[in-house]
Design a protein around this motif. Structure first.
Motif, PDB file in Angstrom:
ATOM      1  N   LEU A 190      39.993  39.835  39.535  1.00 17.58           N
ATOM      2  CA  LEU A 190      39.159  40.416  38.490  1.00 17.58           C
ATOM      3  C   LEU A 190      38.819  41.878  38.754  1.00 17.58           C
ATOM      4  CD1 LEU A 190      37.494  40.079  35.893  1.00 17.58           C
ATOM      5  CD2 LEU A 190      35.630  39.177  37.303  1.00 17.58           C
ATOM      6  N   ALA A 191      38.505  42.224  39.990  1.00 11.42           N
ATOM      7  CA  ALA A 191      38.144  43.609  40.296  1.00 11.42           C
ATOM      8  C   ALA A 191      39.293  44.556  39.964  1.00 11.42           C
ATOM      9  CB  ALA A 191      37.746  43.744  41.763  1.00 11.42           C
ATOM     10  N   TRP A 192      40.517  44.124  40.245  1.00  9.67           N
ATOM     11  CA  TRP A 192      41.689  44.955  39.950  1.00  9.67           C
ATOM     12  C   TRP A 192      41.932  45.040  38.448  1.00  9.67           C
ATOM     13  CZ3 TRP A 192      46.812  44.155  38.130  1.00  9.67           C
ATOM     14  CH2 TRP A 192      47.690  45.229  38.367  1.00  9.67           C
ATOM     15  N   TRP A 193      41.740  43.933  37.731  1.00 13.39           N
ATOM     16  CA  TRP A 193      41.906  43.974  36.271  1.00 13.39           C
ATOM     17  C   TRP A 193      40.947  45.001  35.665  1.00 13.39           C
ATOM     18  CZ3 TRP A 193      41.080  37.981  35.554  1.00 13.39           C
ATOM     19  CH2 TRP A 193      42.069  37.292  36.266  1.00 13.39           C
TER      20      TRP A 193
ATOM     21  N   THR B 158      36.880  40.339  28.935  1.00 19.61           N
ATOM     22  CA  THR B 158      35.473  39.970  28.744  1.00 19.61           C
ATOM     23  C   THR B 158      35.269  38.481  28.974  1.00 19.61           C
ATOM     24  OG1 THR B 158      35.102  41.763  27.178  1.00 19.61           O
ATOM     25  CG2 THR B 158      33.559  39.911  27.101  1.00 19.61           C
ATOM     26  N   TYR B 159      36.182  37.664  28.449  1.00 17.71           N
ATOM     27  CA  TYR B 159      36.104  36.212  28.637  1.00 17.71           C
ATOM     28  C   TYR B 159      36.141  35.854  30.121  1.00 17.71           C
ATOM     29  CZ  TYR B 159      37.556  31.291  28.520  1.00 17.71           C
ATOM     30  OH  TYR B 159      37.647  29.943  28.723  1.00 17.71           O
ATOM     31  N   GLN B 160      37.051  36.474  30.862  1.00 20.83           N
ATOM     32  CA  GLN B 160      37.185  36.163  32.284  1.00 20.83           C
ATOM     33  C   GLN B 160      35.985  36.683  33.086  1.00 20.83           C
ATOM     34  OE1 GLN B 160      39.349  34.122  33.538  1.00 20.83           O
ATOM     35  NE2 GLN B 160      40.529  33.877  31.634  1.00 20.83           N
ATOM     36  N   GLU B 161      35.404  37.787  32.673  1.00 18.42           N
ATOM     37  CA  GLU B 161      34.195  38.274  33.334  1.00 18.42           C
ATOM     38  C   GLU B 161      33.047  37.290  33.142  1.00 18.42           C
ATOM     39  OE1 GLU B 161      34.650  43.130  33.237  1.00 18.42           O
ATOM     40  OE2 GLU B 161      33.990  42.096  31.405  1.00 18.42           O
ATOM     41  N   GLN B 162      32.934  36.745  31.946  1.00 21.78           N
ATOM     42  CA  GLN B 162      31.880  35.763  31.675  1.00 21.78           C
ATOM     43  C   GLN B 162      32.129  34.481  32.474  1.00 21.78           C
ATOM     44  OE1 GLN B 162      32.234  35.513  27.424  1.00 21.78           O
ATOM     45  NE2 GLN B 162      30.897  37.280  27.048  1.00 21.78           N
ATOM     46  N   LEU B 163      33.378  34.074  32.574  1.00 25.71           N
ATOM     47  CA  LEU B 163      33.711  32.899  33.374  1.00 25.71           C
ATOM     48  C   LEU B 163      33.338  33.112  34.834  1.00 25.71           C
ATOM     49  CD1 LEU B 163      35.182  30.140  33.796  1.00 25.71           C
ATOM     50  CD2 LEU B 163      37.271  31.480  34.163  1.00 25.71           C
ATOM     51  N   ALA B 164      33.700  34.276  35.375  1.00 27.09           N
ATOM     52  CA  ALA B 164      33.437  34.567  36.779  1.00 27.09           C
ATOM     53  C   ALA B 164      31.952  34.602  37.086  1.00 27.09           C
ATOM     54  CB  ALA B 164      34.084  35.887  37.163  1.00 27.09           C
ATOM     55  N   ALA B 165      31.121  34.894  36.087  1.00 22.01           N
ATOM     56  CA  ALA B 165      29.670  34.962  36.273  1.00 22.01           C
ATOM     57  C   ALA B 165      28.989  33.617  36.096  1.00 22.01           C
ATOM     58  CB  ALA B 165      29.073  35.971  35.296  1.00 22.01           C
TER      59      ALA B 165
ATOM     60  N   ALA C 299      40.748  27.505  31.302  1.00 24.60           N
ATOM     61  CA  ALA C 299      40.314  28.898  31.475  1.00 24.60           C
ATOM     62  C   ALA C 299      41.101  29.590  32.572  1.00 24.60           C
ATOM     63  CB  ALA C 299      38.816  28.936  31.789  1.00 24.60           C
ATOM     64  N   LEU C 300      41.433  28.859  33.636  1.00 22.53           N
ATOM     65  CA  LEU C 300      42.200  29.458  34.729  1.00 22.53           C
ATOM     66  C   LEU C 300      43.657  29.675  34.339  1.00 22.53           C
ATOM     67  CD1 LEU C 300      41.163  30.293  37.614  1.00 22.53           C
ATOM     68  CD2 LEU C 300      39.595  28.942  36.223  1.00 22.53           C
ATOM     69  N   LEU C 301      44.185  28.837  33.444  1.00 24.77           N
ATOM     70  CA  LEU C 301      45.523  29.095  32.912  1.00 24.77           C
ATOM     71  C   LEU C 301      45.544  30.417  32.152  1.00 24.77           C
ATOM     72  CD1 LEU C 301      46.445  25.502  31.722  1.00 24.77           C
ATOM     73  CD2 LEU C 301      47.707  26.817  33.429  1.00 24.77           C
ATOM     74  N   ARG C 302      44.474  30.709  31.438  1.00 22.22           N
ATOM     75  CA  ARG C 302      44.359  32.005  30.764  1.00 22.22           C
ATOM     76  C   ARG C 302      44.241  33.132  31.783  1.00 22.22           C
ATOM     77  NH1 ARG C 302      40.001  31.123  25.903  1.00 22.22           N
ATOM     78  NH2 ARG C 302      40.004  33.417  26.045  1.00 22.22           N
ATOM     79  N   ALA C 303      43.457  32.923  32.833  1.00 22.61           N
ATOM     80  CA  ALA C 303      43.293  33.949  33.866  1.00 22.61           C
ATOM     81  C   ALA C 303      44.619  34.261  34.544  1.00 22.61           C
ATOM     82  CB  ALA C 303      42.274  33.481  34.903  1.00 22.61           C
ATOM     83  N   ALA C 304      45.398  33.223  34.830  1.00 22.80           N
ATOM     84  CA  ALA C 304      46.686  33.434  35.484  1.00 22.80           C
ATOM     85  C   ALA C 304      47.645  34.194  34.578  1.00 22.80           C
ATOM     86  CB  ALA C 304      47.286  32.092  35.891  1.00 22.80           C
TER      87      ALA C 304
END
Length: 337
Positions: free
Chosen positions: A149-152, A176-183, A282-287
């Protein structure tokens, strides 16, 4: 695995001499990939047999970062996971310098890639991936997933100017979606209880098979190219695999029967928690996002190399759109408790 730095036979032989591996008979650059310089190195010894290795020169990773990758490979190999083990010198050192670059030499795995896998291949990869995750639990070093995430967040603003409006919109909304997931609290639990060293790039071309008993019954001989490895959730590693091993490469559509076999085989070694089942879509989307971003970056902000074949970023754009439109759950009758 492009050739960014030329290595002469004399330079390769000097490392072989230092490691007492034999006399160089062949040195050939590997053109696939985009991160490091790689060569196939064949040599002979007094036994008359041909010994085969891979020489890697690291173009981006620093000497401070590299021990994590190399020691992880060593750790896994010593616990019976089929990965190339780095060769050490008499002092136990496994990181060297060739042509002014940090370098290592590892055993070359037997066999070849299976670029058109079926359920039998997915079954083997799934189980071995779970074994790898469990074997890495007591690995004593830590390094974050450097393409997470930090690199994205860092590179997305750099690549947005190259995109069409709908692509830019998708990229920003998914970030934005992945940032919300990570939080989220549930993701924090995943990181705390179900994470460790991961491969993070275990595509079809990073696994080797050799012929087995009967036609189409190839045997997995190992995982390689750990130079994107880092500490992250095991579920992210699984999602990376599902997005490559279990899809139609033309459309990005997930082949559910193959994916179900992959997950079932993985769970035969390490069962997924209820949270992991719930977060898998959600992780399939992240990948998918991770590789769309990296391919956009490599296409639009490339480096020079004598052999360089950037991958088409549109492939993972299609995969991401598919994962958003059609979320996939390993359990269709509801997540585990």
């Amino acid at each position: 695995m492009a050739v960014f730095t030329e290595v002469s036979p004399a330079q390769a032989q000097a490392l072989l001499d230092h490691l007492q591996l034999g006399t160089l008979s062949s040195l050939r650059g590997i053109g696939a990939g985009i991160e490091n310089t790689n060569y196939f190195v064949d040599c002979t010894r007094g036994d008359g047999h041909l010994h085969r290795y891979v020489l890697t020169l690291f173009e981006r990773l620093t000497a401070e970062q590299l021990p994590f990758y190399l020691r992880l490979m060593q750790h896994l190999a010593q616990r019976g996971v089929p990965v190339p083990e780095p060769h050490a010198d008499a002092t136990g050192e496994i990181l060297f310098e060739v042509a002014g670059k940090p370098a290592a030499i590892v055993d070359r795995l037997h066999g070849g890639h299976q670029l058109a896998p079926d359920a039998f291949h997915c079954q083997q990869v799934g189980a071995t991936l779970a074994r790898m995750h469990l074997a890495g639990r007591d690995f004593g070093m830590h390094q974050p997933n450097l393409r997470g995430l930090a690199w994205w967040r860092e590179v997305v603003p750099q690549i947005l100017p190259f995109l069409e409006a709908d692509q830019a919109g998708l990229l920003k909304s998914e970030l934005t979606y992945q940032e919300q997931l990570a939080a989220s609290a549930e993701f924090a639990q995943l990181q705390q209880h179900h994470s460790g060293p991961i491969h993070a790039d275990l595509f079809r071309d990073n696994v080797m098979f050799e012929p087995g008993e009967g036609p189409g019954r190839e045997r997995l001989t190992g995982f390689f190219d750990f130079y994107f490895a880092g500490c992250d959730t095991w579920l992210f590693d699984l999602a990376v695999c599902l997005n490559d091993w279990c899809i139609d490469l033309t459309t990005g559509v997930l082949i559910e029967e193959r994916a179900a076999v992959f997950v079932s085989s993985y769970e035969s070694v390490r069962p997924l928690s209820g949270a992991e089942h719930r977060l898998l879509p959600a992780l399939l989307r992240a990948a998918a996002l991770r590789f769309w971003v990296s391919r956009l970056y490599d296409l639009h902000l490339p480096r020079e190399a004598s052999l360089l074949k950037p991958h088409d970023p549109r492939h993972f754009e299609r995969v991401l759109r598919e994962r958003i439109a059609k979320p996939w759950h390993a359990l269709h009758d509801g997540a585990k408790a």
